[in-house]
Design a protein around this motif. Structure first.
Motif, PDB file in Angstrom:
ATOM      1  N   PRO A  91       0.820  -1.212   0.000  1.00  0.00           N
ATOM      2  CA  PRO A  91       0.000   0.000   0.000  1.00  0.00           C
ATOM      3  C   PRO A  91       0.856   1.266   0.000  1.00  0.00           C
ATOM      4  O   PRO A  91       2.055   1.208   0.257  1.00  0.00           O
ATOM      5  CB  PRO A  91      -0.796  -0.117   1.299  1.00  0.00           C
ATOM      6  N   SER A  92       0.212   2.363  -0.275  1.00  0.00           N
ATOM      7  CA  SER A  92       0.900   3.653  -0.307  1.00  0.00           C
ATOM      8  C   SER A  92       1.616   3.897   1.023  1.00  0.00           C
ATOM      9  O   SER A  92       1.068   3.650   2.088  1.00  0.00           O
ATOM     10  CB  SER A  92      -0.137   4.745  -0.555  1.00  0.00           C
ATOM     11  N   GLY A  93       2.869   4.334   0.924  1.00  0.00           N
ATOM     12  CA  GLY A  93       3.633   4.663   2.129  1.00  0.00           C
ATOM     13  C   GLY A  93       4.369   3.485   2.746  1.00  0.00           C
ATOM     14  O   GLY A  93       5.006   3.637   3.785  1.00  0.00           O
ATOM     15  N   CYS A  94       4.348   2.312   2.113  1.00  0.00           N
ATOM     16  CA  CYS A  94       4.974   1.135   2.741  1.00  0.00           C
ATOM     17  C   CYS A  94       6.480   1.084   2.499  1.00  0.00           C
ATOM     18  O   CYS A  94       7.127   0.125   2.864  1.00  0.00           O
ATOM     19  CB  CYS A  94       4.285  -0.146   2.296  1.00  0.00           C
ATOM     20  N   LYS A 104       8.153   1.428  -0.592  1.00  0.00           N
ATOM     21  CA  LYS A 104       8.602   0.834  -1.848  1.00  0.00           C
ATOM     22  C   LYS A 104       9.592   1.740  -2.562  1.00  0.00           C
ATOM     23  O   LYS A 104      10.681   1.317  -2.943  1.00  0.00           O
ATOM     24  CB  LYS A 104       7.400   0.585  -2.782  1.00  0.00           C
ATOM     25  N   THR A 105       9.181   3.009  -2.740  1.00  0.00           N
ATOM     26  CA  THR A 105      10.045   3.951  -3.450  1.00  0.00           C
ATOM     27  C   THR A 105      11.350   4.170  -2.686  1.00  0.00           C
ATOM     28  O   THR A 105      12.427   4.235  -3.286  1.00  0.00           O
ATOM     29  CB  THR A 105       9.298   5.285  -3.667  1.00  0.00           C
ATOM     30  N   THR A 106      11.253   4.253  -1.383  1.00  0.00           N
ATOM     31  CA  THR A 106      12.454   4.427  -0.561  1.00  0.00           C
ATOM     32  C   THR A 106      13.437   3.277  -0.820  1.00  0.00           C
ATOM     33  O   THR A 106      14.638   3.507  -1.001  1.00  0.00           O
ATOM     34  CB  THR A 106      12.060   4.465   0.938  1.00  0.00           C
ATOM     35  N   GLU A 129      19.464   7.423  -2.364  1.00  0.00           N
ATOM     36  CA  GLU A 129      19.386   7.534  -0.904  1.00  0.00           C
ATOM     37  C   GLU A 129      20.531   6.729  -0.324  1.00  0.00           C
ATOM     38  O   GLU A 129      20.823   5.636  -0.814  1.00  0.00           O
ATOM     39  CB  GLU A 129      18.075   6.933  -0.372  1.00  0.00           C
ATOM     40  N   GLU A 176       6.338   2.412 -10.508  1.00  0.00           N
ATOM     41  CA  GLU A 176       4.987   2.705 -10.997  1.00  0.00           C
ATOM     42  C   GLU A 176       5.033   3.316 -12.395  1.00  0.00           C
ATOM     43  O   GLU A 176       4.404   4.349 -12.639  1.00  0.00           O
ATOM     44  CB  GLU A 176       4.272   3.670 -10.047  1.00  0.00           C
ATOM     45  N   HIS A 184       1.663  -0.547  -6.642  1.00  0.00           N
ATOM     46  CA  HIS A 184       0.669  -0.963  -5.652  1.00  0.00           C
ATOM     47  C   HIS A 184      -0.519  -1.620  -6.339  1.00  0.00           C
ATOM     48  O   HIS A 184      -1.536  -1.880  -5.725  1.00  0.00           O
ATOM     49  CB  HIS A 184       0.261   0.184  -4.719  1.00  0.00           C
TER      50      HIS A 184
HETATM   51  N1  LIG Z   1      13.193  12.205   2.241  1.00  0.00           N
HETATM   52  C1  LIG Z   1      12.234  11.912   3.113  1.00  0.00           C
HETATM   53  N2  LIG Z   1      12.167  12.541   4.314  1.00  0.00           N
HETATM   54  C2  LIG Z   1      11.200  12.229   5.198  1.00  0.00           C
HETATM   55  N3  LIG Z   1      10.237  11.318   4.971  1.00  0.00           N
HETATM   56  C3  LIG Z   1      10.239  10.655   3.809  1.00  0.00           C
HETATM   57  C4  LIG Z   1      11.243  10.916   2.813  1.00  0.00           C
HETATM   58  N4  LIG Z   1      10.989  10.105   1.750  1.00  0.00           N
HETATM   59  C5  LIG Z   1       9.896   9.371   2.080  1.00  0.00           C
HETATM   60  N5  LIG Z   1       9.458   9.688   3.293  1.00  0.00           N
HETATM   61  C6  LIG Z   1       8.304   9.087   3.977  1.00  0.00           C
HETATM   62  O1  LIG Z   1       8.464   7.675   4.026  1.00  0.00           O
HETATM   63  C7  LIG Z   1       7.230   7.002   3.827  1.00  0.00           C
HETATM   64  C8  LIG Z   1       7.382   5.936   2.768  1.00  0.00           C
HETATM   65  O2  LIG Z   1       7.520   6.544   1.544  1.00  0.00           O
HETATM   66  P1  LIG Z   1       7.701   5.774   0.139  1.00  0.00           P
HETATM   67  O3  LIG Z   1       7.652   6.862  -0.862  1.00  0.00           O
HETATM   68  O4  LIG Z   1       8.895   4.912   0.149  1.00  0.00           O
HETATM   69  O5  LIG Z   1       6.395   4.870   0.080  1.00  0.00           O
HETATM   70  P2  LIG Z   1       5.789   4.098  -1.181  1.00  0.00           P
HETATM   71  O6  LIG Z   1       5.577   2.693  -0.725  1.00  0.00           O
HETATM   72  O7  LIG Z   1       6.596   4.302  -2.395  1.00  0.00           O
HETATM   73  O8  LIG Z   1       4.358   4.778  -1.323  1.00  0.00           O
HETATM   74  P3  LIG Z   1       3.510   5.169  -2.647  1.00  0.00           P
HETATM   75  O9  LIG Z   1       2.794   3.890  -3.061  1.00  0.00           O
HETATM   76  O10 LIG Z   1       2.556   6.195  -2.153  1.00  0.00           O
HETATM   77  O11 LIG Z   1       4.453   5.672  -3.684  1.00  0.00           O
HETATM   78  C9  LIG Z   1       6.225   8.073   3.475  1.00  0.00           C
HETATM   79  O12 LIG Z   1       5.379   8.254   4.577  1.00  0.00           O
HETATM   80  C10 LIG Z   1       7.036   9.321   3.198  1.00  0.00           C
HETATM   81  O13 LIG Z   1       6.385  10.488   3.656  1.00  0.00           O
END
Ligand SMILES: Nc1ncnc2c1ncn2[C@@H]1O[C@H](COP(=O)(O)OP(=O)(O)OP(=O)(O)O)[C@@H](O)[C@H]1O
Ligand SMILES: [Mg+2]
Length: 360
Positions: free
Chosen positions: A37-40, A42-44, A53, A165, A198
């Protein structure tokens, strides 16, 4: 043999631990999806693999090569990792031609002019863009723009393709078509794919293996089939595909449904641990419930709708609703009728603890 390897990867944002201890390995030539789900995170995770990063702990390798290591304070910059990257937003330069969009990253390297030209043409050919090489990407549709991004990633002849995505801004029909194009390119060139999405159907269609993630923690890594049929836990079950989850109570007589007379023998029975708690969640896919003529759990057809190939039923069992889907040629009850149900291929989960009467 593992190829891309993340060992004990930790990532913080300020004081917040976003990922505590991530361990995974991806094979050479594999298509590996990160789903959640969003925020899990993945992108990080993908950005750490790409090198955008750094890490607060652990190490990332490709083969024997270290890409990032917190302990060694070593980070290979993104452009030296030989990874192709395509992101959700159309990251193309409108003031440059399609050709130059694709050639640009190659010009930063040490390649000769002829080699750049050759590789660019090759990448444009495989993404069906040769005919529009001199146009601006702004003259292309969303799918066309994303093909430019794909061609640019392809031109560097990547070891690994990182896709975040990449199809989510395209319409459903085009999205499906481009899935197959990406898959075909992978077969042809043999790179590994790490694919963030997602959208579970996209992950299912593309992947050799899927990782399901929740709040930076891996829930399951498995083939699409096993993720669907043998979910590791309730989170995975409910995240993948349509799912029914009925709260039931259980005793030595069988299973009882709230507001339904009688108790029912359901196979397999809940595991002993849940039996002893006297309650459980019966989880079942819409396709794994059948209408039977006798001995089934009574239900009422609240809604019946044709969805093209399948008939979708909304059934009330006592005070709970569930979905059943059957082929369009199947015989089932009509809307407003009573029916009886039998469950197969079900999963049992623990009921969430919550206090009644609003107590603490
Ligand atoms: N540089 C940053 N500084 C602080 N918080 C961050 C940073 N990058 C991401 N986050 C936080 O980390 C969490 C995970 O973010 P991430 O983008 O990895 O999720 P995601 O699984 O890719 O979600 P989505 O499906 O919405 O793209 C989010 O709540 C985001 O706000
Ligand atoms: Mg993301």
């Amino acid at each position: 043999m593992s190829y891309v390897q993340l060992s004990h990867v930790m990532k913080k944002f300020g004081n917040v631990v976003a990922i505590e201890d991530l361990n995974l390995s991806i094979e050479r030539g594999e298509c590996f999806s990160m789903l959640g789900p969003s925020g899990c995170r993945k992108t990080t995770t993908l950005r750490m693999i790409a090198g955008f990063e750094d890490l607060d702990g652990g190490e990332i390798r490709v083969g024997e090569r270290i890409l990032s290591s917190q302990a060694k304070n070593f980070y290979l910059p993104p452009e030296k990792r030989n990874f192709g990257m395509v992101f959700q937003a159309f990251a193309v330069w409108p003031h440059m031609s399609v050709f130059n969009n694709v050639a640009f990253p190659l010009q930063i390297g040490k390649l000769g002019k002829q080699e750049i030209e050759r590789r660019t043409r090759e990448a444009l050919k495989h993404t069906n863009l040769l005919g529009v090489a001199d146009k601006s990407p702004d003259d292309l549709s969303g799918g066309g723009k994303q093909r430019v991004a794909l061609a640019r990633a392809l031109a560097i002849n990547p070891d690994v393709m990182l896709l975040d995505e990449p199809l989510s801004s395209l319409d459903p029909h085009l999205r499906e078509e481009m899935r197959f194009e990406i898959k075909a390119l992978q077969r042809k060139f043999g790179f590994s794919i790490i694919y963030v999405t997602h959208d579970q159907s996209e992950a299912m269609a593309l992947s050799d293996r899927i990782m399901v993630m929740k709040q930076g923690v891996i829930q399951q890594i498995d083939t699409p089939l096993n993720i669907y049929n043998q979910p590791a836990n309730q989170f995975v079950f409910s995240f993948i595909g349509l799912s029914n989850q009925l709260q039931v109570s259980c005793d030595s007589q069988g299973i009882r449904f709230p507001d339904v007379e009688g108790s029912y023998a359901i196979h397999p029975a809940p595991p002993a641990e849940l039996q002893s708690q006297g309650k459980a969640v019966l989880a079942c896919r819409p396709s794994e419930i059948d209408f039977v003529t006798q001995g089934g759990v009574p239900g009422y057809v609240k809604r019946r709708s044709y969805l093209g190939e399948v008939i979708d039923y909304n059934i009330l069992v006592g005070n709970q609703e569930l979905r059943i889907q059957k082929g369009r040629r199947s015989n089932g009850p009509q809307e407003g009728e009573n029916c009886q149900l039998s469950f197969s291929k079900l999963q049992w989960y623990q009921q969430e603890k919550h206090t009644e009467n609003g107590g603490g």
